[in-house]
Design a protein around this motif. Sequence first.
Motif, mmCIF file in Angstrom:
data_model
loop_
_atom_site.group_PDB
_atom_site.id
_atom_site.type_symbol
_atom_site.label_atom_id
_atom_site.label_comp_id
_atom_site.label_asym_id
_atom_site.label_seq_id
_atom_site.Cartn_x
_atom_site.Cartn_y
_atom_site.Cartn_z
ATOM 1 N N LYS A 129 -6.489 1.395 -5.590
ATOM 2 C CA LYS A 129 -5.609 2.329 -6.289
ATOM 3 C C LYS A 129 -4.164 1.886 -6.129
ATOM 4 O O LYS A 129 -3.768 1.390 -5.075
ATOM 5 N N PHE A 130 -3.393 2.080 -7.184
ATOM 6 C CA PHE A 130 -1.982 1.722 -7.200
ATOM 7 C C PHE A 130 -1.178 2.960 -7.584
ATOM 8 O O PHE A 130 -1.599 3.726 -8.446
ATOM 9 N N ILE A 131 -0.019 3.130 -6.978
ATOM 10 C CA ILE A 131 0.812 4.304 -7.225
ATOM 11 C C ILE A 131 1.538 4.197 -8.566
ATOM 12 O O ILE A 131 1.680 5.186 -9.280
ATOM 13 N N THR A 132 1.983 2.990 -8.928
ATOM 14 C CA THR A 132 2.724 2.805 -10.179
ATOM 15 C C THR A 132 2.073 1.722 -11.029
ATOM 16 O O THR A 132 1.338 0.871 -10.520
ATOM 17 N N ILE A 133 2.371 1.754 -12.313
ATOM 18 C CA ILE A 133 1.901 0.714 -13.222
ATOM 19 C C ILE A 133 2.501 -0.628 -12.820
ATOM 20 O O ILE A 133 1.828 -1.656 -12.847
ATOM 21 N N MET A 156 -0.006 13.335 -7.789
ATOM 22 C CA MET A 156 0.444 11.972 -7.948
ATOM 23 C C MET A 156 -0.616 11.197 -8.739
ATOM 24 O O MET A 156 -1.793 11.236 -8.421
ATOM 25 N N LYS A 157 -0.191 10.492 -9.769
ATOM 26 C CA LYS A 157 -1.094 9.688 -10.575
ATOM 27 C C LYS A 157 -1.403 8.392 -9.843
ATOM 28 O O LYS A 157 -0.534 7.815 -9.201
ATOM 29 N N LYS A 158 -2.635 7.949 -9.958
ATOM 30 C CA LYS A 158 -3.025 6.673 -9.372
ATOM 31 C C LYS A 158 -3.660 5.827 -10.460
ATOM 32 O O LYS A 158 -4.306 6.341 -11.361
ATOM 33 N N TYR A 159 -3.469 4.531 -10.348
ATOM 34 C CA TYR A 159 -3.948 3.586 -11.348
ATOM 35 C C TYR A 159 -4.905 2.596 -10.715
ATOM 36 O O TYR A 159 -4.849 2.335 -9.517
ATOM 37 N N ILE A 208 -6.747 -7.668 -19.309
ATOM 38 C CA ILE A 208 -6.980 -6.906 -18.086
ATOM 39 C C ILE A 208 -6.405 -5.519 -18.340
ATOM 40 O O ILE A 208 -5.319 -5.384 -18.912
ATOM 41 N N LYS A 209 -7.114 -4.484 -17.923
ATOM 42 C CA LYS A 209 -6.712 -3.122 -18.237
ATOM 43 C C LYS A 209 -6.191 -2.403 -17.006
ATOM 44 O O LYS A 209 -6.822 -2.438 -15.952
ATOM 45 N N ILE A 210 -5.051 -1.751 -17.164
ATOM 46 C CA ILE A 210 -4.555 -0.838 -16.137
ATOM 47 C C ILE A 210 -5.064 0.538 -16.564
ATOM 48 O O ILE A 210 -4.842 0.964 -17.698
ATOM 49 N N MET A 211 -5.763 1.189 -15.659
ATOM 50 C CA MET A 211 -6.472 2.416 -16.016
ATOM 51 C C MET A 211 -6.108 3.572 -15.100
ATOM 52 O O MET A 211 -5.653 3.375 -13.980
ATOM 53 N N GLN A 212 -6.339 4.765 -15.640
ATOM 54 C CA GLN A 212 -6.238 5.988 -14.853
ATOM 55 C C GLN A 212 -7.595 6.658 -15.019
ATOM 56 O O GLN A 212 -7.914 7.155 -16.103
ATOM 57 N N GLY A 213 -8.414 6.578 -13.977
ATOM 58 C CA GLY A 213 -9.820 6.962 -14.124
ATOM 59 C C GLY A 213 -10.478 5.943 -15.045
ATOM 60 O O GLY A 213 -10.405 4.755 -14.810
ATOM 61 N N TRP A 214 -11.079 6.405 -16.155
ATOM 62 C CA TRP A 214 -11.661 5.498 -17.141
ATOM 63 C C TRP A 214 -10.802 5.390 -18.385
ATOM 64 O O TRP A 214 -11.171 4.739 -19.348
ATOM 65 N N LYS A 215 -9.636 6.012 -18.377
ATOM 66 C CA LYS A 215 -8.721 5.956 -19.518
ATOM 67 C C LYS A 215 -7.821 4.729 -19.389
ATOM 68 O O LYS A 215 -7.163 4.527 -18.367
#
Length: 64
Positions: free
Chosen positions: A26-30, A1-4, A51-58
């Motif tokens: 952490k957020f489950i969805t954008i 599961m991806k987290k943001y 403001i940036k929504i990120m996955q890790g540092w990406k």
Amino acid sequence: MKKYSIGYIDNYGDFNKVRKNGDTMKFITIEEAEKFIDIIDKKYIDNTKPIKIMQGWKVIKEVK
């Protein structure tokens, strides 16, 4: 599961991620992250920077 997570530039020019109890939130969805951005206290955020929504540092998405 991806987290943001949410990253931002504070009023001192430092990059931070939104934290809760010392840990990065952490957020489950954008969409969930975008809703949180609408309610966070923006007095500590430099509103001239996105403001940036990120996955890790990406960076996944920038929100104004």
